[in-house]
Design an enzyme around this catalytic site. Structure first.
Site, PDB file in Angstrom:
ATOM      1  N   LYS A  91       0.821  -1.210   0.000  1.00 19.79           N
ATOM      2  CA  LYS A  91       0.000   0.000   0.000  1.00 19.79           C
ATOM      3  C   LYS A  91       0.852   1.256   0.000  1.00 19.79           C
ATOM      4  CE  LYS A  91      -2.575   3.299   2.308  1.00 19.79           C
ATOM      5  NZ  LYS A  91      -2.261   4.266   3.378  1.00 19.79           N
TER       6      LYS A  91
ATOM      7  N   ASP B 175      -6.574   0.561   0.917  1.00 18.15           N
ATOM      8  CA  ASP B 175      -6.616   0.432   2.377  1.00 18.15           C
ATOM      9  C   ASP B 175      -8.048   0.143   2.785  1.00 18.15           C
ATOM     10  OD1 ASP B 175      -7.926   2.818   2.028  1.00 18.15           O
ATOM     11  OD2 ASP B 175      -6.523   4.023   3.204  1.00 18.15           O
TER      12      ASP B 175
END
Length: 448
Positions: free
Chosen positions: A271, A290
């Site tokens: 991420k 996320d």
């Protein structure tokens, strides 16, 4: 009539639909902008469309100051006293070049919004309220360290950490007073520290004492890796260290190769790597996933909710690929608009305090809430009322709100109708037998 250019500033014609500083600089892309309300001008600004805030960012050699009206971006640069000599016009040209590059103003955001709205009804409902949200093109080194700080963190705390890094590991460049009369004193501006300033082993303990926690080790070790691999001495006249210049070369790699390089650093997972790819390395199709983005995908785009809270690599790819298939080449940019709309701090953004307020979009002339989506309330065209009694009366006579709110209203209506004739004991027994499942909004046959 356009507002006057503030003293000392220059003007760049630019509509809010192309860039909204109020959204872009507060939605979790960059964490170093200082934001000052223009108190003395606040009432006049709200009525005339003049700037309401000033935004400041310290670069290596100057502080950029920005203000914005409905149809112009006002800018100036402040230099340290030691740099007053030289061609002032050349320096102003450098400032404008930096602004165009940093905000990627060569990309027509209005056209992208049009394309996304055609492809995606969800985006179409949000586009006017959240206009002007574009991706920044940040310095990769600053972006890397900022997002190592972002692990299990929030925007306010990340901002505090990044400011602390600058204050402790970078010498002050200039000091400036607030833009308006204030009880606050001058603020000192520090550039972002280079890798060599954060690479020494003792940095780790210092950062822990400043509240960085486990991120302290990640920052120090990442800086040390870069310095060891690329050295400290750079090209003559270059303001960058060799490792910073190397990070810039990742822009020329394809997405997979650049991601592999980023994943080698301590504290960088998928991420964080994808945030850096999108926000500083020109990988416009990349969508960092996320919990916010997962929830958006589950709620609006048909992704099945996971059974566990863990984000598996398979689920990450499923969400990313699904959203990319909807939004196309600039999927990462579109994702930023929906991500911003999902932030709690933006829950009232773009909603007018009164039902008849002119649209924020410069090319719209209507002041009617019905024809001005940028000032619509979240539940459709129902106006705000003075008290609960009036709200209750209006709810009986006003049209049903549209979209997701209709689904909630329909689901609740079905629930109330079926349970109306049951006693409390009967309802409890029914739910224990599993009958309550048919009252779930997700399984109600009347809800699409």
């Amino acid at each position: 009539m356009s507002p006057a250019i503030p003293a000392g500033f220059r003007a760049l014609p630019l509509s809010l639909a192309q860039l909204s500083l109020a959204a872009v600089l507060k939605c979790g892309q960059s964490f170093r902008w200082s934001i000052f309300p223009l108190h003395a001008l606040e009432q006049h600004s709200s009525e005339s469309g003049s700037p309401t805030h000033e935004y400041r960012l310290c670069l290596r050699d100057r502080v950029i100051c920005l203000r914005q009206s409905r149809d112009a971006l006002f800018y100036r640069a402040v230099f340290p006293r030691s740099a007053t000599s030289g061609d002032s016009e050349a320096r102003e040209a450098e400032t404008l070049t930096w602004i165009r590059d940093y905000f990627q103003l060569d990309i027509d955001l209005i056209e992208l919004y049009r394309q996304w709205s055609v492809a995606d009804p969800v985006f179409q409902r949000l586009q006017d309220r959240f206009e002007g949200i574009r991706m920044l093109r940040q310095d990769p080194w600053e972006n890397l360290i900022s997002f190592i700080c972002s692990s299990n963190n929030n925007i306010a705390r990340i901002t505090k950490m990044v400011k602390s890094l600058c204050q402790h590991y970078s010498p002050a460049l200039v000091s400036m007073p607030p833009p308006c009369e204030s009880t606050l004193g001058e603020e000192t501006y520090h550039p972002f520290p280079p890798p060599s300033a954060l690479a020494a082993p003792e940095v780790r303990a210092k950062l822990r004492s400043l509240g960085f926690g486990y991120r302290a080790e990640f920052i120090q070790r990442t800086a040390a890796m870069l310095v060891q691999a690329h050295g400290v001495s750079g090209k003559p006249l270059s303001l960058m260290e060799p490792s910073e210049e190397w990070l810039m070369t990742l822009r020329k790699m394809n997405t997979a190769e650049a991601r592999m390089e980023l994943l080698k650093f301590v504290g960088v997972g998928r991420k964080v790597a994808d945030c850096i790819l999108l926000m500083s390395l020109d990988k416009r199709e990349v969508i960092p996933v996320d919990t916010h983005v997962l929830q958006i995908a589950v709620k609006n785009y048909g992704v099945k909710a996971p059974k566990t809270a863990n984000m598996s690599a398979k689920l990450y790819d499923e969400v990313s690929n699904k959203l990319a298939s909807v939004w196309g080449e600039y999927a990462g940019w579109a994702h930023s608009v929906l991500f911003t709309a999902d932030l709690k701090s933006f829950s009232s953004y773009g909603i007018a305090a009164a039902p008849r307020t002119p649209s924020l979009t410069p090319d719209r002339t209507s002041t009617s809430p019905e024809s001005s989506p940028s000032v619509a309330t979240p539940v459709g065209d129902v106006p705000r009322l003075a008290n609960k009694r009036k709200r209750r009366a209006t709810s009986e006579t006003s049209p049903m709100p549209s979209g997701a709110y209709v689904e909630v209203a329909d689901g609740l209506s079905a629930f109330m109708t079926e349970d109306a004739g049951r006693s409390l004991a009967d309802r409890v027994k029914q739910r224990r037998r599993g009958g309550s499942a048919r009252y779930s909004l997700g399984s109600n046959p009347s809800v699409s």
